[in-house]
Write an enzyme that holds these catalytic residues in place. Structure first.
Site, PDB file in Angstrom:
ATOM      1  N   GLU A 100      -2.981   1.941  -5.371  1.00  0.00           N
ATOM      2  CA  GLU A 100      -2.054   0.832  -5.066  1.00  0.00           C
ATOM      3  C   GLU A 100      -2.349   0.279  -3.680  1.00  0.00           C
ATOM      4  O   GLU A 100      -2.891   0.983  -2.823  1.00  0.00           O
ATOM      5  CB  GLU A 100      -0.612   1.376  -5.067  1.00  0.00           C
ATOM      6  CG  GLU A 100       0.168   1.119  -6.340  1.00  0.00           C
ATOM      7  CD  GLU A 100       0.731  -0.294  -6.427  1.00  0.00           C
ATOM      8  OE1 GLU A 100       0.163  -1.214  -5.809  1.00  0.00           O
ATOM      9  OE2 GLU A 100       1.746  -0.477  -7.114  1.00  0.00           O
ATOM     10  N   ASP A 101      -1.932  -0.961  -3.450  1.00  0.00           N
ATOM     11  CA  ASP A 101      -2.067  -1.544  -2.111  1.00  0.00           C
ATOM     12  C   ASP A 101      -0.919  -1.099  -1.206  1.00  0.00           C
ATOM     13  O   ASP A 101      -1.135  -0.617  -0.094  1.00  0.00           O
ATOM     14  CB  ASP A 101      -2.133  -3.075  -2.176  1.00  0.00           C
ATOM     15  CG  ASP A 101      -0.967  -3.709  -2.949  1.00  0.00           C
ATOM     16  OD1 ASP A 101      -0.170  -2.977  -3.586  1.00  0.00           O
ATOM     17  OD2 ASP A 101      -0.849  -4.950  -2.918  1.00  0.00           O
ATOM     18  N   ASP A 104       6.546  -0.330  -1.651  1.00  0.00           N
ATOM     19  CA  ASP A 104       7.659  -0.897  -0.892  1.00  0.00           C
ATOM     20  C   ASP A 104       8.946  -0.226  -1.392  1.00  0.00           C
ATOM     21  O   ASP A 104       9.273   0.879  -0.980  1.00  0.00           O
ATOM     22  CB  ASP A 104       7.631  -2.414  -1.110  1.00  0.00           C
ATOM     23  CG  ASP A 104       8.654  -3.181  -0.300  1.00  0.00           C
ATOM     24  OD1 ASP A 104       9.322  -2.570   0.541  1.00  0.00           O
ATOM     25  OD2 ASP A 104       8.793  -4.400  -0.513  1.00  0.00           O
ATOM     26  N   PHE A 153       6.920  -7.788   6.417  1.00  0.00           N
ATOM     27  CA  PHE A 153       5.988  -8.344   5.434  1.00  0.00           C
ATOM     28  C   PHE A 153       4.575  -8.342   6.032  1.00  0.00           C
ATOM     29  O   PHE A 153       4.386  -8.781   7.165  1.00  0.00           O
ATOM     30  CB  PHE A 153       6.411  -9.767   5.055  1.00  0.00           C
ATOM     31  CG  PHE A 153       5.594 -10.338   3.942  1.00  0.00           C
ATOM     32  CD1 PHE A 153       5.838  -9.958   2.629  1.00  0.00           C
ATOM     33  CD2 PHE A 153       4.578 -11.241   4.209  1.00  0.00           C
ATOM     34  CE1 PHE A 153       5.072 -10.470   1.594  1.00  0.00           C
ATOM     35  CE2 PHE A 153       3.806 -11.756   3.180  1.00  0.00           C
ATOM     36  CZ  PHE A 153       4.058 -11.374   1.869  1.00  0.00           C
ATOM     37  N   ARG A 166      -5.637 -12.703   1.344  1.00  0.00           N
ATOM     38  CA  ARG A 166      -6.239 -11.487   0.780  1.00  0.00           C
ATOM     39  C   ARG A 166      -7.601 -11.180   1.399  1.00  0.00           C
ATOM     40  O   ARG A 166      -8.038 -10.034   1.426  1.00  0.00           O
ATOM     41  CB  ARG A 166      -6.441 -11.630  -0.732  1.00  0.00           C
ATOM     42  CG  ARG A 166      -5.163 -11.789  -1.528  1.00  0.00           C
ATOM     43  CD  ARG A 166      -5.479 -11.615  -3.023  1.00  0.00           C
ATOM     44  NE  ARG A 166      -4.425 -12.112  -3.883  1.00  0.00           N
ATOM     45  CZ  ARG A 166      -3.327 -11.444  -4.199  1.00  0.00           C
ATOM     46  NH1 ARG A 166      -3.114 -10.252  -3.694  1.00  0.00           N
ATOM     47  NH2 ARG A 166      -2.424 -11.969  -5.004  1.00  0.00           N
TER      48      ARG A 166
HETATM   49  P1  5GP Z   1       7.570  -2.295  -4.917  1.00  0.00           P
HETATM   50  O1  5GP Z   1       7.623  -2.344  -6.396  1.00  0.00           O
HETATM   51  O2  5GP Z   1       7.140  -0.942  -4.358  1.00  0.00           O
HETATM   52  O3  5GP Z   1       8.819  -2.793  -4.262  1.00  0.00           O
HETATM   53  O4  5GP Z   1       6.505  -3.358  -4.451  1.00  0.00           O
HETATM   54  C1  5GP Z   1       5.164  -3.216  -4.702  1.00  0.00           C
HETATM   55  C2  5GP Z   1       4.454  -4.560  -4.710  1.00  0.00           C
HETATM   56  O5  5GP Z   1       5.150  -5.568  -3.932  1.00  0.00           O
HETATM   57  C3  5GP Z   1       3.111  -4.389  -4.041  1.00  0.00           C
HETATM   58  O6  5GP Z   1       2.123  -3.969  -4.962  1.00  0.00           O
HETATM   59  C4  5GP Z   1       2.859  -5.783  -3.466  1.00  0.00           C
HETATM   60  O7  5GP Z   1       2.281  -6.598  -4.456  1.00  0.00           O
HETATM   61  C5  5GP Z   1       4.243  -6.314  -3.145  1.00  0.00           C
HETATM   62  N1  5GP Z   1       4.595  -6.114  -1.717  1.00  0.00           N
HETATM   63  C6  5GP Z   1       5.502  -5.253  -1.194  1.00  0.00           C
HETATM   64  N2  5GP Z   1       5.552  -5.340   0.147  1.00  0.00           N
HETATM   65  C7  5GP Z   1       4.641  -6.284   0.494  1.00  0.00           C
HETATM   66  C8  5GP Z   1       4.218  -6.834   1.760  1.00  0.00           C
HETATM   67  O8  5GP Z   1       4.671  -6.485   2.865  1.00  0.00           O
HETATM   68  N3  5GP Z   1       3.253  -7.795   1.708  1.00  0.00           N
HETATM   69  C9  5GP Z   1       2.704  -8.228   0.533  1.00  0.00           C
HETATM   70  N4  5GP Z   1       1.763  -9.171   0.628  1.00  0.00           N
HETATM   71  N5  5GP Z   1       3.079  -7.746  -0.671  1.00  0.00           N
HETATM   72  C10 5GP Z   1       4.037  -6.768  -0.688  1.00  0.00           C
END
Ligand code: 5GP
Length: 176
Positions: A100-101, A104, A153, A166
């Site tokens: 995963e990237d 959050d 963010f 990206r």
């Molecule tokens: P989660 O489901 O854990 O809340 O969010 C995961 C997804 O939200 C990540 O794979 C990403 O695509 C997006 N995301 C969450 N935080 C950030 C952030 O700070 N920057 C960006 N660009 N995407 C985020």
């Protein structure tokens, strides 16, 4: 400092720091999977750059596939996740590593983890470049973490703002 869509960003993690941490994680994964082959599931779009760099440091046979998920955050706090590009190979009985990237709130990883477990892999681990511990409310263990970051963010190194950013080789944090 950079600007994307009228939002200013400042550097958070520079390229050389990313590279050396990713190299370390690759070595750790290599050691942990001695005698095994890995089935990597990379989550598009954000994890494309991390995955590409990480796998070059994994000295084990790797099967690499990509999936794509979209998460919709409605007016309520519960999110809905739609798979728009699913698994294309069987992972039953395989050693699976999700890449995963960023984690959050953890909604995406919770969904993915449960989905993959239902396919009965031999083992399942999670690698993520970034996590926001202040936001994470899930129970999934993160086995390999690049960096824990504050709740801001971020863009760069695969992460976007409306599709842009990206290609930046480092991680930048929004200034608010
Ligand atoms: P989660 O489901 O854990 O809340 O969010 C995961 C997804 O939200 C990540 O794979 C990403 O695509 C997006 N995301 C969450 N935080 C950030 C952030 O700070 N920057 C960006 N660009 N995407 C985020």
């Amino acid at each position: 400092m950079i600007t994307l869509e009228d939002i200013s960003f400042k550097p958070l993690i520079e390229e050389s720091i990313l590279k050396s941490r990713i190299q370390e994680i690759g070595k750790e994964i290599t050691a942990d999977y001695t005698g095994n082959q890995l089935h990597i599931i990379s989550v598009l779009n954000g994890a494309f750059m991390f995955t590409a760099d990480l796998v070059r440091h994994i000295q084990r046979p790797c099967n690499i596939q990509f999936i794509r998920l979209l998460s919709y955050q409605g007016t309520h706090s519960s999110g809905k996740i739609t798979e728009i590009m699913g698994l294309n190979e069987s992972i039953r009985g395989k050693h699976v590593l999700i890449v995963e990237d960023i984690i959050d709130t953890g909604l995406t990883i919770e969904y993915l983890y449960k989905t993959i477990v239902s396919h009965e892999p031999a083992s399942l681990k999670v690698a993520t470049l970034l996590s926001k511990p202040d936001m994470y409310r899930g129970n999934i263990k993160i086995d390999y973490l690049g960096f824990a970051i504050p709740n801001h963010f971020v863009v760069g190194y695969g992460l976007d703002l409306n599709g842009f950013g990206r290609n930046l080789p480092a991680i930048y944090q929004a200034i608010n």
